[in-house]
Design an enzyme around this catalytic site. Structure first.
Site, PDB file in Angstrom:
ATOM      1  N   ASP A 307     -25.952  50.504  -7.404  1.00  0.00           N
ATOM      2  CA  ASP A 307     -26.738  51.076  -6.307  1.00  0.00           C
ATOM      3  C   ASP A 307     -28.222  50.975  -6.635  1.00  0.00           C
ATOM      4  OD1 ASP A 307     -27.403  52.273  -3.944  1.00  0.00           O
ATOM      5  OD2 ASP A 307     -26.774  54.292  -4.500  1.00  0.00           O
ATOM      6  N   ARG A 311     -35.157  53.539  -3.806  1.00  0.00           N
ATOM      7  CA  ARG A 311     -34.977  55.007  -3.708  1.00  0.00           C
ATOM      8  C   ARG A 311     -34.410  55.589  -5.006  1.00  0.00           C
ATOM      9  NH1 ARG A 311     -31.275  52.461  -0.590  1.00  0.00           N
ATOM     10  NH2 ARG A 311     -29.189  52.414  -1.497  1.00  0.00           N
ATOM     11  N   ASN A 312     -33.762  54.728  -5.810  1.00  0.00           N
ATOM     12  CA  ASN A 312     -33.185  55.186  -7.083  1.00  0.00           C
ATOM     13  C   ASN A 312     -34.057  54.857  -8.290  1.00  0.00           C
ATOM     14  OD1 ASN A 312     -30.953  56.432  -6.006  1.00  0.00           O
ATOM     15  ND2 ASN A 312     -29.731  54.558  -5.982  1.00  0.00           N
ATOM     16  N   ASP A 325     -29.677  57.440 -11.445  1.00  0.00           N
ATOM     17  CA  ASP A 325     -28.429  57.424 -10.669  1.00  0.00           C
ATOM     18  C   ASP A 325     -27.491  56.277 -11.008  1.00  0.00           C
ATOM     19  OD1 ASP A 325     -28.900  59.713  -9.435  1.00  0.00           O
ATOM     20  OD2 ASP A 325     -29.289  58.928  -7.450  1.00  0.00           O
TER      21      ASP A 325
END
Length: 443
Positions: A307, A311-312, A325
């Protein structure tokens, strides 16, 4: 001394008692946690801080072992005392010989959806029905709990103290394993502050642990908390300047995952709120390099992120980008629910055949580069998800963001090769970005 070199900040566990320290030495008991401050000139000594008392002093390297990684093990359970669907009679057999405070929890056969707390007291086993309604649990309709872990921790109004969990056969207590390996933190040293984010699994809060600013993920649901043990186990294996560092976990209210605090938030918001005027190309390249180095390290450990997206990526006070994450997508590994996949970031082979690898992470990294150089725009602007998948197979790729250096756009495109084997490794990406930065500084 076996040539150990622990950098400052390393967490170590003491191997034996040292109750009569000489002046300047640290007193400790077997199994205590200490934080390395610095290596001391001379042979095999460190200055360290005791995590429990806060005292600082000297201790020999031979008295320490570095905190170990935890193996992700399906037998590891946050609720080893949960036996699933067994009958009352079977529960009574499990709780033999009788012992006050020996207990287990089972699913209710008579009332599906409810649970039963079975406690040995006197010579009897007492069965308490645990009613489950509107996401809460209660034994007496007076006190309500958000989950079973909470209920066992708080105890509620019952005949005796729950002192001895009866584990389901083959299950291991995650609490004991975490404590043994040195990853279990003490709730009394944690101060919780404001909410700084909300993930789909629970809130992220700002806090302080032994004077250090931290971010705390709170996962209340039993089942999700159990699944997060796998993410936590993955995080105990890694240590790199471009990965968000796990400090440890606390079993309370479900699960608290305690991580280093990243004051400047995630990369998307960082770029959107500052924009071109404030963030020069050189800084964008530095962020891209940070991420590539963190991912190169994960690749060397054979860990797949699944992922990777802006945003991570979190930004520290010193403008260092760190990957966070990792391991989340493994919460549902068996035929992962395709509707939950971030389609615009996921490689075609991962979308179609659930084939995740470091090479599918490289595809996502290409999208992350595009996000970075477009200052946080959402990828494939104006395209619906369904169109994206079809167009990619026909060979469509996004155009270069405005002002993006041609060499960087060439890198993006190399990440988006349809054949995974043709994509560069993170090591190669790191080298190319370093070259690009050097070139920029030489201009």
């Amino acid at each position: 001394m076996s040539g150990k070199h622990w950098p400052p900040g390393t967490q170590c566990v003491t191997k034996h008692d040292h109750s009569k320290p000489k002046p300047r030495e640290l007193a400790f008991r077997k199994g205590d946690m200490v934080t390395i401050i610095e290596a001391v000139e001379g042979k095999g000594w460190y200055r360290a801080r005791h995590n429990e008392t806060g005292q600082e002093g000297l201790l020999a390297a031979s008295a320490l072992r570095e905190r170990g990684a935890i193996r992700a093990d399906p037998k590891l359970s946050l609720m080893p005392w949960f036996h699933g669907k067994i009958s009352g009679t079977e529960a009574v057999q499990e709780l033999q010989p009788p012992e006050d405070g020996l207990f287990l929890v089972r699913e209710s056969v008579r009332h599906p959806g409810d649970y039963v707390l079975c406690v040995s007291f006197g010579k009897e086993v007492i069965h308490y029905r645990v009613v489950h309604e509107e996401n809460t649990l209660s034994i007496d309709s007076q006190q309500y709990f958000s989950n079973l872990i909470d209920m066992i921790e708080e105890q509620g109004a019952i005949c005796t103290k729950l002192v001895k969990p009866k584990p389901k056969s083959g299950m291991k207590s995650a609490e004991e394993e975490l404590a043994k390996a040195g990853w279990l933190l003490n709730l009394k040293h944690l101060t919780l502050g404001d909410r700084i984010g909300q993930g789909e699994f629970g809130d992220v809060l700002q806090g302080e642990y032994l004077g250090q600013r931290v971010a705390v993920k709170n996962i209340k649901c039993d089942v999700t908390a159990q699944a997060f043990l796998a993410e936590t186990a993955a995080m105990t294996k890694v240590r790199h300047k471009n990965l968000v560092c796990l400090l440890g976990v606390i079993l309370h209210n479900g699960l608290y995952i305690v991580m280093e605090f990243m004051s400047k938030g995630n990369l998307v918001n960082f770029l959107r709120t500052r924009g071109r005027a404030l963030v020069p190309t050189q800084q964008l390249l530095l962020f891209a390099l940070d991420v590539a180095q963190g991912m190169d390290y994960l690749e060397s450990k054979k860990l797949v992120h699944r992922d990777l997206a802006a945003r991570n990526i979190l930004i520290s006070e010193e403008n260092v980008a760190k990957v966070s994450d990792f391991g989340l997508a493994r919460v549902n590994p068996k035929g992962a629910d395709a509707t939950l996949l971030p389609v615009k970031w996921t490689a075609p082979e991962a979308l179609k055949h659930n084939k995740f690898s470091s090479k599918s992470d490289v595809w996502s990294y290409g999208i992350l580069l595009w996000e970075t150089f477009s200052f946080g725009r959402a990828p494939y602007p104006k395209l619906a998800l369904k169109e994206v998948t079809e167009l990619l197979e026909q060979g469509y790729r996004m155009d270069a963001p405005e002002g993006c250096p041609p060499t960087v756009y060439a890198l993006m495109k190399s990440c988006w090769e349809l054949e995974p084997g043709k994509r560069p490794s993170f090591k190669k990406l790191t080298e190319k970005l370093q070259k690009e930065l050097k070139h920029l500084r030489d201009i």
